[in-house]
Design a protein around this motif. Structure first.
Motif, mmCIF file in Angstrom:
data_model
loop_
_atom_site.group_PDB
_atom_site.id
_atom_site.type_symbol
_atom_site.label_atom_id
_atom_site.label_comp_id
_atom_site.label_asym_id
_atom_site.label_seq_id
_atom_site.Cartn_x
_atom_site.Cartn_y
_atom_site.Cartn_z
ATOM 1 N N ASP A 1 12.991 -13.198 0.279
ATOM 2 C CA ASP A 1 14.183 -12.492 0.575
ATOM 3 C C ASP A 1 14.190 -10.905 -0.249
ATOM 4 N N ALA A 2 13.109 -10.477 -0.688
ATOM 5 C CA ALA A 2 12.954 -9.380 -1.366
ATOM 6 C C ALA A 2 12.186 -8.306 -0.230
ATOM 7 N N ARG A 3 12.968 -7.007 -0.359
ATOM 8 C CA ARG A 3 12.003 -6.119 0.572
ATOM 9 C C ARG A 3 11.065 -5.359 -0.293
ATOM 10 N N TRP A 4 9.939 -5.323 0.602
ATOM 11 C CA TRP A 4 8.624 -4.569 -0.009
ATOM 12 C C TRP A 4 8.239 -3.366 0.747
ATOM 13 N N THR A 5 7.676 -2.538 0.096
ATOM 14 C CA THR A 5 6.926 -1.435 0.826
ATOM 15 C C THR A 5 5.662 -0.951 0.108
ATOM 16 N N SER A 6 4.560 -1.123 0.493
ATOM 17 C CA SER A 6 3.466 -1.056 -0.158
ATOM 18 C C SER A 6 2.251 -0.601 0.570
ATOM 19 N N TRP A 7 1.351 -0.046 0.056
ATOM 20 C CA TRP A 7 0.090 0.733 0.514
ATOM 21 C C TRP A 7 -0.971 -0.273 -0.197
ATOM 22 N N GLY A 8 -2.199 -0.315 0.688
ATOM 23 C CA GLY A 8 -3.298 -1.273 0.324
ATOM 24 C C GLY A 8 -4.591 -0.865 0.990
ATOM 25 N N TRP A 9 -5.472 -1.273 0.714
ATOM 26 C CA TRP A 9 -6.892 -1.161 1.365
ATOM 27 C C TRP A 9 -7.476 -2.566 1.376
ATOM 28 N N GLY A 10 -8.421 -2.859 2.449
ATOM 29 C CA GLY A 10 -8.913 -4.009 2.362
ATOM 30 C C GLY A 10 -10.059 -3.902 3.439
ATOM 31 N N PHE A 11 -10.748 -5.208 3.799
ATOM 32 C CA PHE A 11 -11.597 -5.374 4.788
ATOM 33 C C PHE A 11 -11.599 -6.845 5.476
ATOM 34 N N THR A 12 -12.013 -6.835 6.569
ATOM 35 C CA THR A 12 -12.084 -8.115 7.231
ATOM 36 C C THR A 12 -13.247 -8.229 7.957
ATOM 37 N N VAL A 13 -14.094 -9.367 8.143
ATOM 38 C CA VAL A 13 -15.291 -9.741 8.844
ATOM 39 C C VAL A 13 -14.931 -10.486 9.975
#
Length: 135
Positions: free
Chosen positions: A121-133
């Protein structure tokens, strides 16, 4: 004795089915829509369904057919105690054919409610990096 954000620990669990259909509009543009049905959720007074839609755009890097730049946007409308929208934007590069196997490296922005734990029930705003295969 204090829990994160001064809240007490609480149970959160979901078992669900997802169904998403995609349309390859052009070789570079794909759109999709679908939904999720939650057949068991704890706390039980939370919503049991959500809707999803999005778009993905890719373009090959000049003279390198196995390298693609891409951008994607995803919107999900879910009911917790009231309806709320989640927005995700992702941009990155894929080494491999766009519709085939490869490695994606990306930067992502998210704004919305978390569906991954007890802080649903919390609102989040975020940046991130990642990878997928992609297999």
């Amino acid at each position: 004795g204090a829990w994160r954000n001064s809240q007490l620990p609480r149970v959160y669990s979901r078992e669900f089915f997802d169904l998403v259909c995609a349309l390859q509009w052009t070789p570079s543009l794909r759109v999709y829509a679908g939904g999720q049905y939650v057949y068991h959720i704890d706390p039980a007074d939370l919503g049991h369904s959500s809707l999803q839609t999005g778009v993905e755009y890719s373009m090959p890097v000049a003279n390198v057919p196995w390298l693609n730049l891409y951008a994607a946007y995803d919107f999900r409308l879910a009911k917790l105690h009231a309806y709320a929208g989640n927005h995700t934007f992702q941009a990155g590069v894929k080494a491999g054919e766009w519709n085939g196997r490869g490695l994606n490296i990306f930067l992502s922005w998210f704004s919305g409610t978390s569906d991954h734990g007890e802080y649903y029930d919390a609102r989040w705003t975020s940046w991130g990096w990642g990878f997928t295969v992609d297999l």
